[in-house]
Design a protein around this motif. Structure first.
Motif, PDB file in Angstrom:
ATOM      1  N   LYS A  92       0.846  -1.191   0.000  1.00  0.00           N
ATOM      2  CA  LYS A  92       0.000   0.000   0.000  1.00  0.00           C
ATOM      3  C   LYS A  92       0.884   1.245   0.000  1.00  0.00           C
ATOM      4  CE  LYS A  92      -3.845  -2.194   2.456  1.00  0.00           C
ATOM      5  NZ  LYS A  92      -4.669  -2.249   1.222  1.00  0.00           N
ATOM      6  N   GLU A  93       0.297   2.346  -0.424  1.00  0.00           N
ATOM      7  CA  GLU A  93       1.034   3.610  -0.450  1.00  0.00           C
ATOM      8  C   GLU A  93       1.587   3.930   0.939  1.00  0.00           C
ATOM      9  OE1 GLU A  93       0.274   8.361  -1.473  1.00  0.00           O
ATOM     10  OE2 GLU A  93      -1.255   6.846  -1.935  1.00  0.00           O
ATOM     11  N   GLY A  94       2.899   4.237   0.990  1.00  0.00           N
ATOM     12  CA  GLY A  94       3.541   4.574   2.251  1.00  0.00           C
ATOM     13  C   GLY A  94       4.216   3.414   2.947  1.00  0.00           C
ATOM     14  N   ASP A  95       4.018   2.179   2.473  1.00  0.00           N
ATOM     15  CA  ASP A  95       4.683   1.033   3.099  1.00  0.00           C
ATOM     16  C   ASP A  95       6.195   1.139   2.935  1.00  0.00           C
ATOM     17  OD1 ASP A  95       2.288   0.023   3.854  1.00  0.00           O
ATOM     18  OD2 ASP A  95       2.263  -1.657   2.437  1.00  0.00           O
ATOM     19  N   LEU A  96       6.938   0.748   3.993  1.00  0.00           N
ATOM     20  CA  LEU A  96       8.392   0.769   3.957  1.00  0.00           C
ATOM     21  C   LEU A  96       8.901  -0.410   3.134  1.00  0.00           C
ATOM     22  CD1 LEU A  96      11.015   2.097   4.951  1.00  0.00           C
ATOM     23  CD2 LEU A  96      10.895   0.597   6.960  1.00  0.00           C
ATOM     24  N   TYR A 177      15.087  10.237   3.471  1.00  0.00           N
ATOM     25  CA  TYR A 177      15.362   9.474   2.259  1.00  0.00           C
ATOM     26  C   TYR A 177      15.971   8.105   2.547  1.00  0.00           C
ATOM     27  CZ  TYR A 177      14.374  13.388  -0.893  1.00  0.00           C
ATOM     28  OH  TYR A 177      13.759  14.393  -1.613  1.00  0.00           O
ATOM     29  N   ASP A 179      14.596   5.983   4.322  1.00  0.00           N
ATOM     30  CA  ASP A 179      13.424   5.095   4.250  1.00  0.00           C
ATOM     31  C   ASP A 179      12.854   5.194   2.845  1.00  0.00           C
ATOM     32  OD1 ASP A 179      13.743   4.435   6.886  1.00  0.00           O
ATOM     33  OD2 ASP A 179      12.169   5.782   7.616  1.00  0.00           O
ATOM     34  N   ARG A 181       9.922   4.285   0.606  1.00  0.00           N
ATOM     35  CA  ARG A 181       8.535   3.863   0.787  1.00  0.00           C
ATOM     36  C   ARG A 181       7.801   3.804  -0.552  1.00  0.00           C
ATOM     37  NH1 ARG A 181       7.127   3.828   6.107  1.00  0.00           N
ATOM     38  NH2 ARG A 181       8.633   4.799   7.544  1.00  0.00           N
ATOM     39  N   PRO A 183       5.439   4.789  -3.310  1.00  0.00           N
ATOM     40  CA  PRO A 183       4.761   6.032  -3.687  1.00  0.00           C
ATOM     41  C   PRO A 183       3.278   5.837  -4.009  1.00  0.00           C
ATOM     42  CG  PRO A 183       6.121   5.226  -5.490  1.00  0.00           C
ATOM     43  CD  PRO A 183       6.401   4.331  -4.326  1.00  0.00           C
ATOM     44  N   SER A 185       0.021   2.386  -4.185  1.00  0.00           N
ATOM     45  CA  SER A 185      -0.294   0.971  -3.965  1.00  0.00           C
ATOM     46  C   SER A 185      -0.027   0.179  -5.230  1.00  0.00           C
ATOM     47  CB  SER A 185      -1.757   0.804  -3.546  1.00  0.00           C
ATOM     48  OG  SER A 185      -2.019   1.473  -2.336  1.00  0.00           O
TER      49      SER A 185
END
Length: 381
Positions: A92-96, A177, A179, A181, A183, A185
């Motif tokens: 999903k958007e934002g996942d590391l 930066y 991390d 992640r 951008p 999903s």
């Protein structure tokens, strides 16, 4: 003796002739009666003409395409410390996705903050000194040159603090930066940067991420069909149905969202695209699919089974049960099809269409329509 043999032979021949004449006389009326009664009626399955509104589609071969596909790269240099998300995972958007060793960047941030604190203290002193000087210069106890120097010192302190704040923000950005992640999903590809790999600053791709929901389906209508599709767009939303060649029972709903602005001169086709919901990620970019574009609805269409059609030099035809229980041939013009049926012109709504034993009948042949149940069994056999 010889004459006697000749006499007996003649008598025998005369007897055979008499028997033949009597036989012909007795059996003569039977062929005439058979000819008068005619051949027996051929049992045939029949069906009624179906009248209904028929959706009209244009069908094409197509390919799926990802709406977004990005190469994941490191903005800052460092060693890959961990990969929290496995290869090929749905994210999903934002996942590391990746973690770069952050120690150097955290130290740089701490240093920038410390420098900023020192300059903030210097700014506070300069402001206090300026306020005292402002009162003294009004009473004449402070020379104008000394006052101007205090003003200059205050300005330099303010500039230094602003510069330090910018340095702190830069250090925070660089630390962030480390991390990497997602951008948006989508689904990850194959990892190319195992833990311990030095990355950053060289355009090295760690992995790829593709968006799968929604997904594009791209196809190429001919220029002859362009006017039909444009007319459908002018009338409203153009719906599409996407199916897999090896599993037509599974379908996906979409909407026509794009038609290119030029026709390919080589192929005479234009690029079009549908956007399809794909919440389960069951469609992947690059798949071969079939797309049906709903262009209009044809009202009061007359439908007959495809099995009822025959061909001749005059074109397509069907047999119907005519007057006197005889087969009547009607030339028809085909329209859009729908599954096992096709729309035709040239029939009446109350016609009884013959759907079987077509090779055994011709125009004017006597036929016997079968009851629906028996006709169904005969068609299965």
């Amino acid at each position: 003796m010889r004459n006697l043999k000749i006499w007996f032979g003649s008598a025998a021949m005369l007897g055979v002739a008499v028997v033949a004449v009597l036989t012909l006389y007795r059996s003569g009326p039977a062929p005439a009666a058979a000819a008068a009664s005619g051949p027996p009626a051929m049992p045939v399955p029949v069906t009624s003409v179906i009248k209904r509104t028929l959706p009209v589609y244009l069908e094409y071969s197509a390919r799926t395409e990802s709406i977004r596909e990005v190469s994941l790269q490191a903005k800052v240099a460092g060693y890959i410390q961990s990969q929290p998300t496995a290869d090929g995972a749905d994210v999903k958007e934002g996942d590391l996705l990746y973690k770069i060793d952050e120690r150097d960047y955290r130290a740089a941030l701490d240093q920038a903050k410390a420098q900023a604190q020192r300059n903030v203290a210097a700014l506070d002193y300069a402001r206090s000194n300026f306020r005292r000087g402002d009162e003294l210069v009004k009473t004449g106890f402070l020379a104008k040159d000394n006052y101007d120097q205090r003003v200059s010192t205050l300005g330099q302190s303010e500039a230094a603090v602003a510069q330090d704040n910018a340095a702190v923000r830069t250090a925070e950005i660089n630390l962030a930066y480390t991390d990497i992640r997602a951008p948006f999903s989508g689904r990850l590809g194959r990892n190319r940067a195992p833990v311990g790999t030095l990355v950053g600053g060289s355009g090295f791709t760690l992995n790829t991420l593709v968006q799968l929901d929604p997904i594009y389906v791209t196809f190429n209508p001919s220029e002859r069909e362009l006017a039909t599709i444009e007319a459908a767009r002018d009338a409203g939303t153009v719906s599409t149905t996407i199916s897999l060649p090896d599993n037509p029972a599974v379908s996906y709903k979409g909407e026509l969202t794009f038609i290119d602005n030029s026709v390919d001169r080589t192929t005479g086709t234009i690029t079009a695209r549908a956007t399809v919901a794909n919440p389960k990620f069951s469609l992947l970019p690059g798949q071969y699919v079939r797309v049906r574009v709903h262009v209009r609805d044809e009202a009061d269409a007359l439908l007959v089974p495809l099995t009822a059609l025959g061909s001749s030099q005059l074109g397509k035809y069907v047999y119907v049960v005519g007057a006197g229980g005889k087969a009547e041939q009607k030339i028809v013009k085909l329209g859009p099809s729908d599954g096992e049926s096709v729309s035709v012109t040239g029939l009446a709504e109350d016609d009884k269409v013959i759907t079987g034993n077509l090779q055994k009948i011709g125009p004017g042949s006597p036929v016997q329509p079968l009851p629906p149940k028996q006709a169904s069994n005969d068609s299965k056999g």
